[in-house]
Design a protein around this motif. Structure first.
Motif, PDB file in Angstrom:
ATOM      1  N   GLY A   1       7.895  42.449 125.449  1.00 42.47           N
ATOM      2  CA  GLY A   1       9.480  41.872 126.052  1.00 42.47           C
ATOM      3  C   GLY A   1       9.124  40.691 126.835  1.00 42.47           C
ATOM      4  N   ARG A   2      10.357  39.923 126.942  1.00 44.95           N
ATOM      5  CA  ARG A   2      10.039  38.736 127.710  1.00 44.95           C
ATOM      6  C   ARG A   2       9.632  38.670 129.151  1.00 44.95           C
ATOM      7  NH1 ARG A   2      16.084  36.632 126.174  1.00 44.95           N
ATOM      8  NH2 ARG A   2      16.498  38.462 127.222  1.00 44.95           N
ATOM      9  N   PRO A   3       9.404  37.841 129.561  1.00 40.93           N
ATOM     10  CA  PRO A   3       9.012  37.900 131.039  1.00 40.93           C
ATOM     11  C   PRO A   3      10.327  38.056 132.092  1.00 40.93           C
ATOM     12  CG  PRO A   3       8.069  35.860 130.264  1.00 40.93           C
ATOM     13  CD  PRO A   3       8.885  36.434 129.042  1.00 40.93           C
ATOM     14  N   ARG A   4      10.332  38.985 133.168  1.00 51.22           N
ATOM     15  CA  ARG A   4      11.333  38.882 133.846  1.00 51.22           C
ATOM     16  C   ARG A   4      11.573  37.927 134.899  1.00 51.22           C
ATOM     17  NH1 ARG A   4      13.324  43.719 137.106  1.00 51.22           N
ATOM     18  NH2 ARG A   4      14.531  42.889 138.975  1.00 51.22           N
TER      19      ARG A   4
ATOM     20  N   ARG B   1       5.597  41.025 131.784  1.00 53.70           N
ATOM     21  CA  ARG B   1       6.090  42.621 131.605  1.00 53.70           C
ATOM     22  C   ARG B   1       4.643  43.315 131.192  1.00 53.70           C
ATOM     23  NH1 ARG B   1      11.343  43.870 132.153  1.00 53.70           N
ATOM     24  NH2 ARG B   1      12.614  42.200 131.544  1.00 53.70           N
ATOM     25  N   THR B   2       4.322  44.554 131.567  1.00 53.37           N
ATOM     26  CA  THR B   2       3.358  45.223 131.230  1.00 53.37           C
ATOM     27  C   THR B   2       3.115  45.441 129.707  1.00 53.37           C
ATOM     28  OG1 THR B   2       4.300  47.393 131.883  1.00 53.37           O
ATOM     29  CG2 THR B   2       2.775  46.203 133.477  1.00 53.37           C
TER      30      THR B   2
END
Length: 86
Positions: free
Chosen positions: A46-49, A42-43
């Motif tokens: 938060g956790r990666p998508r 993510r930019t």
């Protein structure tokens, strides 16, 4: 002995995940594993998508089991043209 690369890409053709399997392994067997490898940072915080919004695949990936897997994860899919049934 051969190998087969399986690749998940975004809508612009950029690779998201890759899986290398023995050449005789059918692609549909590896589809779930390949999707589980997707991690898009993510930019911000938060956790990666890890879940795509939509999947487009060839006819080899149109099995009932794979469609159920996509449905359970809330991923829409495009069924290959000429495919018969559910």
């Amino acid at each position: 002995m051969t190998t087969k690369p399986h690749l998940a890409c975004d809508g612009r053709g950029r690779p998201l995940a890759i899986l290398l399997t023995p050449g005789q392994r059918h692609g549909s067997v590896c589809a779930e594993t390949l999707l589980e490898r997707i991690r898009v940072p993510r930019t911000g915080p938060g956790r990666p998508r890890s879940r795509p919004d939509h999947v487009v695949a060839d006819k080899a990936h149109s099995s009932r089991g794979f469609r159920n897997y996509l449905r359970k994860r809330g991923i829409t899919h495009t069924r290959p043209r000429g495919q018969v049934g559910g």
